[in-house]
Design a protein around this motif. Structure first.
Motif, PDB file in Angstrom:
ATOM      1  N   SER A   1      -7.327   3.706  -2.987  1.00  0.00           N
ATOM      2  CA  SER A   1      -6.101   3.124  -2.427  1.00  0.00           C
ATOM      3  C   SER A   1      -5.182   2.851  -3.600  1.00  0.00           C
TER       4      SER A   1
ATOM      5  N   LEU B   1       0.850  -1.188   0.000  1.00  0.00           N
ATOM      6  CA  LEU B   1       0.000   0.000   0.000  1.00  0.00           C
ATOM      7  C   LEU B   1       0.888   1.240   0.000  1.00  0.00           C
TER       8      LEU B   1
ATOM      9  N   ARG C   1      -4.483   1.159  -8.806  1.00  0.00           N
ATOM     10  CA  ARG C   1      -5.329   2.066  -8.027  1.00  0.00           C
ATOM     11  C   ARG C   1      -6.713   1.448  -7.885  1.00  0.00           C
TER      12      ARG C   1
ATOM     13  N   GLN D   1      -0.532   4.603  -1.057  1.00  0.00           N
ATOM     14  CA  GLN D   1      -1.380   5.761  -0.763  1.00  0.00           C
ATOM     15  C   GLN D   1      -2.768   5.269  -0.414  1.00  0.00           C
ATOM     16  N   GLU D   2      -3.412   6.011   0.478  1.00  0.00           N
ATOM     17  CA  GLU D   2      -4.780   5.653   0.829  1.00  0.00           C
ATOM     18  C   GLU D   2      -5.555   6.907   1.175  1.00  0.00           C
ATOM     19  N   SER D   3      -6.773   6.982   0.664  1.00  0.00           N
ATOM     20  CA  SER D   3      -7.685   8.061   1.011  1.00  0.00           C
ATOM     21  C   SER D   3      -9.067   7.440   1.211  1.00  0.00           C
TER      22      SER D   3
ATOM     23  N   HIS E   1     -12.817   2.760  -4.435  1.00  0.00           N
ATOM     24  CA  HIS E   1     -13.735   2.049  -3.549  1.00  0.00           C
ATOM     25  C   HIS E   1     -15.191   2.421  -3.780  1.00  0.00           C
TER      26      HIS E   1
END
Length: 152
Positions: free
Chosen positions: A63, A55, A88, A57-59, A91
């Motif tokens: 992700s 992982l 990428r 980057q995550e927002s 979600h």
């Protein structure tokens, strides 16, 4: 005679993205809180490969993962035989797609082009992701922290 221009099949591309999202969800199942996932894959002929998802980057709605795939044991080949890609996940729409980390691939490219990309590069890369994920799901097993130390 003029050749017809390539027109991407957006329905197939979207379906592939949805299926890849589901495949990744199955791979990460019950270990979603972790930031790295490593798998050993046994292939025909006794070859062992390794697939890793990290992982990066995550927002709230996306992700981003770095996926690497290659042979488990080091070889003396004169060329790089591994696969590295950035994936990428969206979600909100439950779609996964290949990016190169800072831009997304176009649906179609003119051919020939300076980067020597296939006219359907985006579809081919997402299909390669599907193949790697299926290989992992069918023939791989998750490496835990002790396994990682033993293979290092």
């Amino acid at each position: 005679m003029i050749k017809d221009a390539y027109i991407p099949d957006l329905n197939s591309l979207q379906m592939l993205g949805e299926l890849n999202y589901r495949r990744i969800a199955r791979i990460l199942r019950s270990k979603e809180a972790e930031a790295e996932w490593h798998f050993l894959i046994h292939s025909i002929g006794g070859q062992e490969s390794r697939l890793s998802l990290v992982l990066t980057q995550e927002s709230q709605y996306t992700s981003q993962f770095k996926l690497t795939f290659g042979q488990q044991k080091r070889t003396d080949l004169l060329f790089d035989h591994g696969v590295n890609m950035t994936v990428r996940l969206y979600h909100d729409v439950k779609i996964a797609e290949i990016t190169d980390g800072h831009r997304q691939y176009q649906g179609a490219y003119p051919y020939p082009n300076d980067a020597m990309l296939h006219k359907d590069e985006k579809m081919r890369l997402n299909q390669q992701l599907a193949d790697l994920l299926e290989l992992c799901l069918k023939h791989g097993y998750r490496l835990n922290q002790d396994d990682l130390v033993a293979f290092a």
